[in-house]
Design a protein around this motif. Structure first.
Motif, PDB file in Angstrom:
ATOM      1  N   ILE A 111       0.860  -1.182   0.000  1.00 26.60           N
ATOM      2  CA  ILE A 111       0.000   0.000   0.000  1.00 26.60           C
ATOM      3  C   ILE A 111       0.892   1.227   0.000  1.00 26.60           C
ATOM      4  CG2 ILE A 111      -1.662   1.360   1.310  1.00 26.60           C
ATOM      5  CD1 ILE A 111      -2.838  -1.196   2.369  1.00 26.60           C
ATOM      6  N   THR A 112       0.641   2.143  -0.948  1.00 29.48           N
ATOM      7  CA  THR A 112       1.383   3.402  -0.990  1.00 29.48           C
ATOM      8  C   THR A 112       0.398   4.559  -0.927  1.00 29.48           C
ATOM      9  OG1 THR A 112       1.367   3.452  -3.404  1.00 29.48           O
ATOM     10  CG2 THR A 112       3.271   2.439  -2.346  1.00 29.48           C
ATOM     11  N   GLN A 113       0.927   5.714  -0.505  1.00 29.67           N
ATOM     12  CA  GLN A 113       0.077   6.886  -0.366  1.00 29.67           C
ATOM     13  C   GLN A 113       0.946   8.128  -0.531  1.00 29.67           C
ATOM     14  OE1 GLN A 113      -1.513   7.603   3.586  1.00 29.67           O
ATOM     15  NE2 GLN A 113      -3.510   8.050   2.692  1.00 29.67           N
ATOM     16  N   GLY A 114       0.688   8.870  -1.604  1.00 26.12           N
ATOM     17  CA  GLY A 114       1.405  10.120  -1.829  1.00 26.12           C
ATOM     18  C   GLY A 114       0.751  11.263  -1.063  1.00 26.12           C
ATOM     19  N   PRO A 115       1.373  12.441  -1.097  1.00 30.30           N
ATOM     20  CA  PRO A 115       0.828  13.567  -0.330  1.00 30.30           C
ATOM     21  C   PRO A 115      -0.561  14.014  -0.790  1.00 30.30           C
ATOM     22  CG  PRO A 115       2.732  14.247  -1.623  1.00 30.30           C
ATOM     23  CD  PRO A 115       2.620  12.773  -1.758  1.00 30.30           C
ATOM     24  N   VAL A 116      -0.808  14.019  -2.084  1.00 28.64           N
ATOM     25  CA  VAL A 116      -2.126  14.442  -2.570  1.00 28.64           C
ATOM     26  C   VAL A 116      -3.161  13.361  -2.265  1.00 28.64           C
ATOM     27  CG1 VAL A 116      -3.443  15.188  -4.590  1.00 28.64           C
ATOM     28  CG2 VAL A 116      -1.051  15.861  -4.370  1.00 28.64           C
ATOM     29  N   GLU A 117      -2.776  12.093  -2.411  1.00 25.15           N
ATOM     30  CA  GLU A 117      -3.685  11.005  -2.040  1.00 25.15           C
ATOM     31  C   GLU A 117      -4.023  11.086  -0.550  1.00 25.15           C
ATOM     32  OE1 GLU A 117      -2.891   7.145  -4.799  1.00 25.15           O
ATOM     33  OE2 GLU A 117      -1.247   7.735  -3.455  1.00 25.15           O
ATOM     34  N   ARG A 118      -3.051  11.427   0.250  1.00 18.99           N
ATOM     35  CA  ARG A 118      -3.274  11.543   1.693  1.00 18.99           C
ATOM     36  C   ARG A 118      -4.307  12.625   1.992  1.00 18.99           C
ATOM     37  NH1 ARG A 118       1.775  12.610   3.264  1.00 18.99           N
ATOM     38  NH2 ARG A 118       2.314  10.458   2.847  1.00 18.99           N
ATOM     39  N   MET A 119      -4.278  13.739   1.246  1.00 23.81           N
ATOM     40  CA  MET A 119      -5.258  14.817   1.439  1.00 23.81           C
ATOM     41  C   MET A 119      -6.686  14.319   1.196  1.00 23.81           C
ATOM     42  SD  MET A 119      -3.392  18.216  -0.201  1.00 23.81           S
ATOM     43  CE  MET A 119      -4.618  18.247  -1.438  1.00 23.81           C
ATOM     44  N   PHE A 120      -6.838  13.389   0.267  1.00 23.18           N
ATOM     45  CA  PHE A 120      -8.156  12.870  -0.075  1.00 23.18           C
ATOM     46  C   PHE A 120      -8.475  11.550   0.626  1.00 23.18           C
ATOM     47  CE2 PHE A 120      -7.317  15.807  -3.510  1.00 23.18           C
ATOM     48  CZ  PHE A 120      -8.543  16.430  -3.655  1.00 23.18           C
ATOM     49  N   LEU A 122      -6.950   8.598   0.294  1.00 23.13           N
ATOM     50  CA  LEU A 122      -6.869   7.475  -0.645  1.00 23.13           C
ATOM     51  C   LEU A 122      -5.510   6.799  -0.561  1.00 23.13           C
ATOM     52  CD1 LEU A 122      -8.486   9.183  -3.745  1.00 23.13           C
ATOM     53  CD2 LEU A 122      -9.572   7.658  -2.103  1.00 23.13           C
ATOM     54  N   ARG A 123      -5.485   5.566  -1.049  1.00 18.89           N
ATOM     55  CA  ARG A 123      -4.248   4.787  -1.101  1.00 18.89           C
ATOM     56  C   ARG A 123      -4.202   4.002  -2.390  1.00 18.89           C
ATOM     57  NH1 ARG A 123      -4.503   2.818   5.143  1.00 18.89           N
ATOM     58  NH2 ARG A 123      -4.097   4.886   5.963  1.00 18.89           N
ATOM     59  N   SER A 124      -3.009   3.571  -2.769  1.00 16.76           N
ATOM     60  CA  SER A 124      -2.832   2.717  -3.941  1.00 16.76           C
ATOM     61  C   SER A 124      -2.354   1.352  -3.479  1.00 16.76           C
ATOM     62  CB  SER A 124      -1.809   3.317  -4.904  1.00 16.76           C
ATOM     63  OG  SER A 124      -2.281   4.528  -5.436  1.00 16.76           O
ATOM     64  N   LEU A 125      -2.953   0.311  -4.040  1.00 17.81           N
ATOM     65  CA  LEU A 125      -2.598  -1.059  -3.699  1.00 17.81           C
ATOM     66  C   LEU A 125      -1.809  -1.634  -4.865  1.00 17.81           C
ATOM     67  CD1 LEU A 125      -3.304  -2.900  -1.282  1.00 17.81           C
ATOM     68  CD2 LEU A 125      -5.113  -3.851  -2.675  1.00 17.81           C
ATOM     69  N   LYS A 126      -0.618  -2.176  -4.586  1.00 13.78           N
ATOM     70  CA  LYS A 126       0.261  -2.696  -5.630  1.00 13.78           C
ATOM     71  C   LYS A 126       0.522  -4.174  -5.373  1.00 13.78           C
ATOM     72  CE  LYS A 126       4.880  -2.019  -7.539  1.00 13.78           C
ATOM     73  NZ  LYS A 126       6.121  -1.252  -7.413  1.00 13.78           N
ATOM     74  N   PHE A 127       0.393  -4.968  -6.443  1.00  9.80           N
ATOM     75  CA  PHE A 127       0.648  -6.412  -6.370  1.00  9.80           C
ATOM     76  C   PHE A 127       1.884  -6.710  -7.192  1.00  9.80           C
ATOM     77  CE2 PHE A 127      -3.849  -5.529  -6.942  1.00  9.80           C
ATOM     78  CZ  PHE A 127      -4.353  -5.926  -5.730  1.00  9.80           C
ATOM     79  N   VAL A 128       2.770  -7.513  -6.634  1.00  8.21           N
ATOM     80  CA  VAL A 128       3.962  -7.934  -7.360  1.00  8.21           C
ATOM     81  C   VAL A 128       3.972  -9.451  -7.392  1.00  8.21           C
ATOM     82  CG1 VAL A 128       6.482  -7.871  -7.437  1.00  8.21           C
ATOM     83  CG2 VAL A 128       5.215  -5.891  -6.625  1.00  8.21           C
TER      84      VAL A 128
END
Length: 164
Positions: A111-120, A122-128
């Protein structure tokens, strides 16, 4: 337009707040490009800018508006479907992409979260997986949804390891 992939089940869409995250990135990018192309023209013309010198900035404004509209349309196409043996991820308006990630092949769920995503919120889920080009990202997921999906996927993938 009808779906060409005949898959039964309820697709889960990402949050429409993700369109605002994409819109902010579009506005910042085209503002930098527009100002970066117009300011040198302003210095080159000694402060008296002819009408043609404003074209880069006007073009950046038009591309910003188009980018914001397409951000909302693109966000509606991103989704995922949990099936018994794999996770199906879709995205794309013109060039659609459907990726099936078998649970047993998942190695990392991040799970990653950038600064703009954090404001809203939201998070991004990444599968490897073991394949070199297999990093699949589901952006724009609300925080609790991303964490719950990550926990479910880790539990299922641990029980179905495919010879790893």
């Amino acid at each position: 337009m009808a779906e060409r992939l005949d898959v039964t089940g309820a697709w889960q869409r990402v949050s429409m707040r993700y369109a605002f995250v994409e819109s902010i990135a579009t506005v910042v990018t085209w503002a930098v490009v527009g100002v970066g192309a117009t300011v040198p023209l302003w210095f080159a013309t000694d402060g008296e800018m002819p009408l043609w010198a404003w074209l880069p900035l006007a073009g950046a404004v038009v591309l910003t508006v188009l980018g914001v509209v397409f951000a909302f349309l693109r966000t509606r196409t991103i989704g995922y479907l949990e099936r018994p043996d794999d996770l199906l991820v879709r995205r794309g308006m013109l060039f659609r992409r459907f990726v099936a990630v078998p649970y047993g092949r998942m190695q990392v769920v991040d799970i990653t979260q950038g600064p703009v995503e954090r404001m809203f919120g939201l998070r991004s889920l990444k599968f490897v997986t073991a394949a070199a080009s297999s990093a699949i990202v589901i952006p724009g997921m609300p925080g609790t949804t991303a964490e719950e999906l990550r926990d479910r996927l880790v539990a299922v993938s641990e029980s179905r390891r495919a010879g790893l």
